[in-house]
Write a protein that holds these residues in place. Sequence first.
Motif, PDB file in Angstrom:
ATOM      1  N   PHE A 140       0.845  -1.191   0.000  1.00  0.00           N
ATOM      2  CA  PHE A 140       0.000   0.000   0.000  1.00  0.00           C
ATOM      3  C   PHE A 140       0.884   1.246   0.000  1.00  0.00           C
ATOM      4  CE2 PHE A 140      -2.962  -3.151   1.437  1.00  0.00           C
ATOM      5  CZ  PHE A 140      -4.214  -2.696   1.056  1.00  0.00           C
ATOM      6  N   VAL A 141       0.416   2.285  -0.675  1.00  0.00           N
ATOM      7  CA  VAL A 141       1.149   3.538  -0.780  1.00  0.00           C
ATOM      8  C   VAL A 141       0.283   4.651  -0.204  1.00  0.00           C
ATOM      9  CG1 VAL A 141       2.178   5.192  -2.404  1.00  0.00           C
ATOM     10  CG2 VAL A 141       2.364   2.735  -2.829  1.00  0.00           C
ATOM     11  N   GLU A 142       0.910   5.510   0.583  1.00  0.00           N
ATOM     12  CA  GLU A 142       0.182   6.617   1.192  1.00  0.00           C
ATOM     13  C   GLU A 142      -0.320   7.575   0.119  1.00  0.00           C
ATOM     14  OE1 GLU A 142       1.160  10.291   4.214  1.00  0.00           O
ATOM     15  OE2 GLU A 142       2.162   8.378   4.587  1.00  0.00           O
ATOM     16  N   GLN A 143      -1.606   7.935   0.206  1.00  0.00           N
ATOM     17  CA  GLN A 143      -2.229   8.871  -0.721  1.00  0.00           C
ATOM     18  C   GLN A 143      -2.421  10.243  -0.073  1.00  0.00           C
ATOM     19  OE1 GLN A 143      -3.100   7.750  -4.084  1.00  0.00           O
ATOM     20  NE2 GLN A 143      -1.633   6.310  -3.232  1.00  0.00           N
ATOM     21  N   GLU A 144      -2.917  10.250   1.153  1.00  0.00           N
ATOM     22  CA  GLU A 144      -3.122  11.518   1.852  1.00  0.00           C
ATOM     23  C   GLU A 144      -3.335  11.263   3.339  1.00  0.00           C
ATOM     24  OE1 GLU A 144      -6.745  13.716   1.169  1.00  0.00           O
ATOM     25  OE2 GLU A 144      -7.894  11.865   0.878  1.00  0.00           O
ATOM     26  N   ARG A 145      -2.996  12.286   4.114  1.00  0.00           N
ATOM     27  CA  ARG A 145      -3.303  12.284   5.549  1.00  0.00           C
ATOM     28  C   ARG A 145      -4.477  13.227   5.741  1.00  0.00           C
ATOM     29  NH1 ARG A 145       0.922  10.378   9.263  1.00  0.00           N
ATOM     30  NH2 ARG A 145       2.313   9.160   7.922  1.00  0.00           N
ATOM     31  N   SER A 146      -5.444  12.769   6.533  1.00  0.00           N
ATOM     32  CA  SER A 146      -6.641  13.566   6.708  1.00  0.00           C
ATOM     33  C   SER A 146      -7.257  13.257   8.064  1.00  0.00           C
ATOM     34  CB  SER A 146      -7.639  13.256   5.580  1.00  0.00           C
ATOM     35  OG  SER A 146      -8.707  14.159   5.602  1.00  0.00           O
ATOM     36  N   THR A 147      -8.421  13.807   8.292  1.00  0.00           N
ATOM     37  CA  THR A 147      -9.152  13.558   9.523  1.00  0.00           C
ATOM     38  C   THR A 147     -10.547  13.083   9.170  1.00  0.00           C
ATOM     39  OG1 THR A 147      -7.901  15.252  10.699  1.00  0.00           O
ATOM     40  CG2 THR A 147      -9.990  14.580  11.671  1.00  0.00           C
ATOM     41  N   LEU A 148     -10.921  11.978   9.764  1.00  0.00           N
ATOM     42  CA  LEU A 148     -12.259  11.423   9.631  1.00  0.00           C
ATOM     43  C   LEU A 148     -13.056  11.921  10.831  1.00  0.00           C
ATOM     44  CD1 LEU A 148     -14.252   9.201   8.501  1.00  0.00           C
ATOM     45  CD2 LEU A 148     -13.109   7.642  10.080  1.00  0.00           C
ATOM     46  N   TYR A 149     -14.284  12.307  10.612  1.00  0.00           N
ATOM     47  CA  TYR A 149     -15.132  12.738  11.723  1.00  0.00           C
ATOM     48  C   TYR A 149     -16.116  11.626  12.034  1.00  0.00           C
ATOM     49  CZ  TYR A 149     -12.870  17.162  11.626  1.00  0.00           C
ATOM     50  OH  TYR A 149     -11.898  18.136  11.709  1.00  0.00           O
ATOM     51  N   LEU A 150     -15.910  11.010  13.187  1.00  0.00           N
ATOM     52  CA  LEU A 150     -16.764   9.921  13.643  1.00  0.00           C
ATOM     53  C   LEU A 150     -18.085  10.503  14.144  1.00  0.00           C
ATOM     54  CD1 LEU A 150     -13.999   8.001  15.624  1.00  0.00           C
ATOM     55  CD2 LEU A 150     -14.901   7.417  13.367  1.00  0.00           C
ATOM     56  N   PRO A 151     -19.105   9.667  14.334  1.00  0.00           N
ATOM     57  CA  PRO A 151     -20.382  10.172  14.852  1.00  0.00           C
ATOM     58  C   PRO A 151     -20.172  11.007  16.110  1.00  0.00           C
ATOM     59  CG  PRO A 151     -20.608   7.892  14.192  1.00  0.00           C
ATOM     60  CD  PRO A 151     -19.146   8.229  14.074  1.00  0.00           C
ATOM     61  N   GLY A 152     -20.913  12.100  16.213  1.00  0.00           N
ATOM     62  CA  GLY A 152     -20.742  13.025  17.332  1.00  0.00           C
ATOM     63  C   GLY A 152     -19.662  14.046  17.059  1.00  0.00           C
ATOM     64  N   ASP A 153     -19.214  14.112  15.789  1.00  0.00           N
ATOM     65  CA  ASP A 153     -18.183  15.064  15.361  1.00  0.00           C
ATOM     66  C   ASP A 153     -16.849  14.848  16.086  1.00  0.00           C
ATOM     67  OD1 ASP A 153     -17.696  17.013  13.434  1.00  0.00           O
ATOM     68  OD2 ASP A 153     -17.833  18.635  14.912  1.00  0.00           O
ATOM     69  N   VAL A 154     -16.486  13.574  16.259  1.00  0.00           N
ATOM     70  CA  VAL A 154     -15.234  13.199  16.912  1.00  0.00           C
ATOM     71  C   VAL A 154     -14.149  13.115  15.843  1.00  0.00           C
ATOM     72  CG1 VAL A 154     -14.057  11.425  18.262  1.00  0.00           C
ATOM     73  CG2 VAL A 154     -16.474  11.924  18.692  1.00  0.00           C
ATOM     74  N   PRO A 155     -13.128  13.985  15.915  1.00  0.00           N
ATOM     75  CA  PRO A 155     -12.068  13.962  14.899  1.00  0.00           C
ATOM     76  C   PRO A 155     -11.109  12.789  15.119  1.00  0.00           C
ATOM     77  CG  PRO A 155     -11.578  15.622  16.550  1.00  0.00           C
ATOM     78  CD  PRO A 155     -12.926  15.040  16.910  1.00  0.00           C
ATOM     79  N   PHE A 156     -10.766  12.086  14.027  1.00  0.00           N
ATOM     80  CA  PHE A 156      -9.866  10.942  14.110  1.00  0.00           C
ATOM     81  C   PHE A 156      -8.903  10.989  12.925  1.00  0.00           C
ATOM     82  CE2 PHE A 156      -8.522   6.527  13.846  1.00  0.00           C
ATOM     83  CZ  PHE A 156      -8.303   6.233  15.185  1.00  0.00           C
ATOM     84  N   PRO A 157      -7.640  11.368  13.149  1.00  0.00           N
ATOM     85  CA  PRO A 157      -6.659  11.410  12.063  1.00  0.00           C
ATOM     86  C   PRO A 157      -6.403  10.014  11.485  1.00  0.00           C
ATOM     87  CG  PRO A 157      -5.875  12.624  13.973  1.00  0.00           C
ATOM     88  CD  PRO A 157      -7.079  11.855  14.409  1.00  0.00           C
ATOM     89  N   TYR A 158      -6.244   9.974  10.167  1.00  0.00           N
ATOM     90  CA  TYR A 158      -5.983   8.706   9.495  1.00  0.00           C
ATOM     91  C   TYR A 158      -5.156   8.966   8.240  1.00  0.00           C
ATOM     92  CZ  TYR A 158      -9.264   9.711   5.713  1.00  0.00           C
ATOM     93  OH  TYR A 158      -9.875  10.254   4.627  1.00  0.00           O
ATOM     94  N   VAL A 159      -4.704   7.878   7.613  1.00  0.00           N
ATOM     95  CA  VAL A 159      -3.936   7.950   6.373  1.00  0.00           C
ATOM     96  C   VAL A 159      -4.662   7.098   5.325  1.00  0.00           C
ATOM     97  CG1 VAL A 159      -1.719   7.512   5.260  1.00  0.00           C
ATOM     98  CG2 VAL A 159      -1.794   8.230   7.670  1.00  0.00           C
ATOM     99  N   ARG A 160      -5.057   7.718   4.215  1.00  0.00           N
ATOM    100  CA  ARG A 160      -5.663   6.968   3.129  1.00  0.00           C
ATOM    101  C   ARG A 160      -4.532   6.362   2.310  1.00  0.00           C
ATOM    102  NH1 ARG A 160      -7.162   7.665  -2.085  1.00  0.00           N
ATOM    103  NH2 ARG A 160      -6.648   9.868  -2.094  1.00  0.00           N
ATOM    104  N   MET A 161      -4.620   5.029   2.099  1.00  0.00           N
ATOM    105  CA  MET A 161      -3.583   4.306   1.382  1.00  0.00           C
ATOM    106  C   MET A 161      -4.229   3.505   0.256  1.00  0.00           C
ATOM    107  SD  MET A 161      -1.150   3.150   4.570  1.00  0.00           S
ATOM    108  CE  MET A 161       0.328   2.941   3.528  1.00  0.00           C
ATOM    109  N   ARG A 162      -3.401   3.170  -0.737  1.00  0.00           N
ATOM    110  CA  ARG A 162      -3.914   2.446  -1.919  1.00  0.00           C
ATOM    111  C   ARG A 162      -2.879   1.423  -2.382  1.00  0.00           C
ATOM    112  NH1 ARG A 162      -8.173   4.058  -5.493  1.00  0.00           N
ATOM    113  NH2 ARG A 162      -7.999   3.019  -7.498  1.00  0.00           N
ATOM    114  N   ARG A 163      -3.390   0.310  -2.875  1.00  0.00           N
ATOM    115  CA  ARG A 163      -2.536  -0.764  -3.420  1.00  0.00           C
ATOM    116  C   ARG A 163      -3.128  -1.177  -4.764  1.00  0.00           C
ATOM    117  NH1 ARG A 163      -2.282  -6.569  -3.639  1.00  0.00           N
ATOM    118  NH2 ARG A 163      -0.176  -7.310  -3.208  1.00  0.00           N
ATOM    119  N   GLY A 164      -2.272  -1.196  -5.778  1.00  0.00           N
ATOM    120  CA  GLY A 164      -2.700  -1.668  -7.084  1.00  0.00           C
ATOM    121  C   GLY A 164      -3.051  -0.556  -8.045  1.00  0.00           C
TER     122      GLY A 164
END
Length: 164
Positions: A140-164
């Motif tokens: 997998f290759v890193e595409q972008e770093r971002s923040t996902l907002y979980l229910p209740g507007d809870v911020p959760f940093p993550y890394v979107r990755m892709r393979r293929g």
Amino acid sequence: MFDIRPTTLGDADAVTALLKASYENLLRHDYGGEVLARSLPLITTAQPRLLGCGSFYVAVAAGGQLVACGGWTKERPPTGEVEPGLGHMRHFATHPGYVRKGAARAIVHRCFLDASMQGVDCFECSSTLGAVRFYASLGFVEQERSTLYLPGDVPFPYVRMRRG
């Protein structure tokens, strides 16, 4: 060596316990106390839709202990969109006592095999900060770093990755 099998709805309590043990321990190195306090209750519950989808798996150690879980779907979380040839890695976790022993890797390889038989040759995942090296080791290759907002507007940093 681990047995890899699809989950059933009957695995809900054991998968939830595995998610809690994994995330409470392994995520604390990359996420602050407030982020964890707000996000753990939201991300440590087994999702019935995944448990019954046929492509979500557990690794079972000798003695029957569930030591890792994870899977894939054609549907992009959370939108449900489907793009031909693209799969999405979903809700991976490893018990802290089994990290780097091949359980999660065995599940990923099962996902790749099963997905290829359904015409899926490319994958995306939303990786936790600490799992980036694991996914990178699987191509997998890193595409972008971002923040996902979980229910209740809870911020959760993550890394979107892709393979293929």
